[in-house]
Design a protein around this motif. Structure first.
Motif, short mmCIF file in Angstrom:
data_model
loop_
_atom_site.label_atom_id
_atom_site.label_comp_id
_atom_site.label_asym_id
_atom_site.label_seq_id
_atom_site.Cartn_x
_atom_site.Cartn_y
_atom_site.Cartn_z
N SER A 10 0.83 -1.20 0.00
CA SER A 10 0.00 0.00 0.00
C SER A 10 0.86 1.25 0.00
O SER A 10 1.91 1.29 0.64
N ARG A 118 -10.28 1.19 -0.44
CA ARG A 118 -10.57 -0.04 -1.18
C ARG A 118 -9.36 -0.94 -1.14
O ARG A 118 -8.23 -0.48 -1.17
N LEU A 119 -9.63 -2.23 -1.08
CA LEU A 119 -8.57 -3.23 -1.18
C LEU A 119 -8.89 -4.14 -2.36
O LEU A 119 -9.99 -4.69 -2.43
N ARG A 120 -7.95 -4.26 -3.27
CA ARG A 120 -8.08 -5.29 -4.31
C ARG A 120 -7.42 -6.55 -3.76
O ARG A 120 -6.22 -6.55 -3.50
N VAL A 121 -8.21 -7.59 -3.56
CA VAL A 121 -7.74 -8.79 -2.88
C VAL A 121 -7.75 -9.96 -3.86
O VAL A 121 -8.72 -10.16 -4.59
N GLN A 122 -6.66 -10.70 -3.85
CA GLN A 122 -6.56 -11.94 -4.62
C GLN A 122 -6.16 -13.04 -3.65
O GLN A 122 -5.26 -12.85 -2.84
N ALA A 131 -11.09 -13.53 -5.98
CA ALA A 131 -10.66 -12.13 -6.06
C ALA A 131 -11.85 -11.24 -5.80
O ALA A 131 -13.00 -11.63 -6.02
N GLY A 132 -11.57 -10.05 -5.32
CA GLY A 132 -12.65 -9.11 -5.08
C GLY A 132 -12.11 -7.76 -4.68
O GLY A 132 -10.92 -7.61 -4.40
N GLU A 133 -12.98 -6.78 -4.71
CA GLU A 133 -12.63 -5.45 -4.23
C GLU A 133 -13.41 -5.22 -2.95
O GLU A 133 -14.64 -5.27 -2.95
N THR A 135 -14.31 -3.09 0.71
CA THR A 135 -14.41 -1.77 1.32
C THR A 135 -14.78 -1.96 2.79
O THR A 135 -15.08 -3.07 3.22
#
Length: 143
Positions: A10, A118-122, A131-133, A135
């Motif tokens: 980050s 926001r976190l883009r998670v894999q 995977a997802g975004e 909040t």
């Protein structure tokens, strides 16, 4: 299986509110508090199922803002380091019991670091990839 490894990369501004070398004691205190919080991964992440009984076994935190060598330099000179856009990189390792995980909840991370929008998670798991975004209002990733 029973091992969970997580990585977070980050911009420092999302976690501490600035991206430059600390200019005063107050900013150094903010960095120190962030390091303490990041070291306690169990307060940042929830595991599904809740009975997974995950315990943190390792954490590594890296950032040019945490660099002890730079600490000893004259803060008026960057010595070739670019502190204008510092990142914070963290890895956590957890060992869990009680069956395979089915998801993660990042609510604690959003709570402790409101600068994260926001976190883009894999995720790569035994059951495939997810995977997802995420909040603060939608902080769970399931697989």
């Amino acid at each position: 299986g029973s091992l969970v490894e997580m990585e977070l990369d980050s911009p420092a501004v999302n976690l501490i509110g600035f991206e430059h070398w600390p200019r005063n004691a107050e900013q150094q205190e903010i960095i120190d508090r962030a390091i303490e919080t990041l070291n306690e991964g169990v307060t940042l992440f929830g595991f599904d199922p809740a009975g997974a009984n995950c315990r943190q076994v390792r954490v590594i935190l890296l950032s040019s803002l945490f660099d002890e060598d730079d600490h000893e330099h004259d803060h008026g000179h960057d010595h070739g380091h670019d502190h204008d856009h510092a990142d914070i990189f963290a890895t956590w390792r957890f060992e869990c019991e009680g069956g395979a995980l089915r998801g993660l909840d990042m609510r604690g991370l959003f709570k402790h670091f409101p600068g994260i929008e926001r976190l883009r998670v894999q995720a790569v798991t035994d059951r495939g990839q997810a995977a997802g975004e995420l909040t603060a209002g939608s902080s769970r990733l399931r697989w």
